[in-house]
Scaffold this motif. Structure first.
Motif, PDB file in Angstrom:
ATOM      1  N   ARG A  69       0.827  -1.204   0.000  1.00  0.00           N
ATOM      2  CA  ARG A  69       0.000   0.000   0.000  1.00  0.00           C
ATOM      3  C   ARG A  69       0.866   1.261   0.000  1.00  0.00           C
ATOM      4  N   ALA A  72       1.821   1.759  -3.479  1.00  0.00           N
ATOM      5  CA  ALA A  72       0.678   2.266  -4.240  1.00  0.00           C
ATOM      6  C   ALA A  72       0.465   3.758  -3.971  1.00  0.00           C
ATOM      7  N   VAL A  73       0.672   4.188  -2.714  1.00  0.00           N
ATOM      8  CA  VAL A  73       0.532   5.604  -2.369  1.00  0.00           C
ATOM      9  C   VAL A  73       1.570   6.440  -3.112  1.00  0.00           C
TER      10      VAL A  73
END
Length: 287
Positions: A69, A72-73
């Motif tokens: 994540r 992804a950020v």
């Protein structure tokens, strides 16, 4: 929660290398500093991301869950920047400068700040006074007086020098005054800060549209003298003339001129970069 993307990026590098020391080297950081940054991130999240052992650094279950994540950020943030830049035209600017001035440091600074923009330069002759109004240049580094109306940002003032042939009676002096010129009749040019004397030996006086080189020839031949700004780089064009600091004349002001209320943001950014053109008051660095 406001995540610090810089810390998130550091986290992904530590996770990739599995070692704080190697990650610090890759990030060009000191290892203790990187360790503190990771502790800050863990404090923000309220979980431990790393298990630290003598063999290295491994991810905890929380770190394993956070890693994809986090990537992804960062990818989304990079994509947001790209989309924003694509939606904003890069812009362009043409920077004019007159003979005898150098604008390279300011132009390089603007290109570094705005690598997406098209930054061009254009050398202007002293009589080309319509370039700004005609839109051929967007900003102009020049010396006063100006023969046109413009928004003006002062940069610095230059003292004056007397330009004479090396055989002149004043050549070799450390400094001269206006009184030392005797009966020399100096005539100011309407659109440049240079004053030229009228030849006394029957040589025709310089015409308004004569080039600087033609006028310099009059000085070199002993037919005239001139008072110019000390920073005019054209003074070095010939070895048979010499420049002497002269007192009794107002200094010359170097400015950035632009059109009034020009909406081009690059113009304002160039004005900021132009501070690099201001000479160091300590003088040139010693070799």
């Amino acid at each position: 929660m406001d995540l610090d993307l810089r810390l998130v990026r550091y986290f992904t590098v530590v996770a990739q290398h599995g070692n704080i020391g190697r990650a610090a080297t890759a990030l060009h950081l000191a290892q203790p500093s990187l360790s503190r940054q990771m502790q800050r991130l863990e404090h923000q999240l309220g979980v431990r991301l790393f298990a630290r052992t003598p063999q290295g650094t491994s991810l905890t279950p929380a770190g394993e869950a956070f890693l994809p994540r986090a990537r992804a950020v960062l990818e989304a943030a990079d994509d947001a920047v790209s989309v924003a830049r694509a939606a904003d035209p890069p812009g362009e600017i043409t920077i004019g400068y007159v003979e005898g001035l150098v604008v390279t440091p300011a132009v390089q600074a603007l290109r570094h700040r705005r690598p997406d923009a098209r930054v061009r330069t254009r050398l202007l002759r002293w009589h080309d006074v319509r370039a700004l109004a005609d839109g051929r240049v967007d900003a102009l580094v020049t010396r006063e007086p100006l023969a046109f109306s413009a928004a003006v940002t002062p940069l610095y003032e230059e003292p004056r020098v007397l330009l004479v042939p090396v055989t002149h009676r004043l050549a070799g002096k450390e400094v001269v005054s206006a009184d030392d010129l005797g009966d020399e009749e100096l005539v100011a040019c309407a659109v440049t800060p240079t004053l030229w004397s009228t030849p006394k030996d029957g040589t025709p006086p310089p015409a308004p549209d004569d080039s600087f080189e033609d006028k310099l020839e009059l000085v070199a031949s002993g037919s005239a003298v001139a008072v110019l700004p000390a920073g005019d780089h054209r003074l070095r064009l010939r070895d048979d003339v010499t420049a002497i600091p002269v007192e009794g004349f107002e200094p010359c002001r170097v400015v950035v001129a632009s059109r009034t209320r020009d909406p081009n943001p690059l113009v304002a950014q160039f004005r900021e970069a132009a501070r690099l053109l201001v000479p160091d008051p300590r003088g040139p660095a010693s070799p």
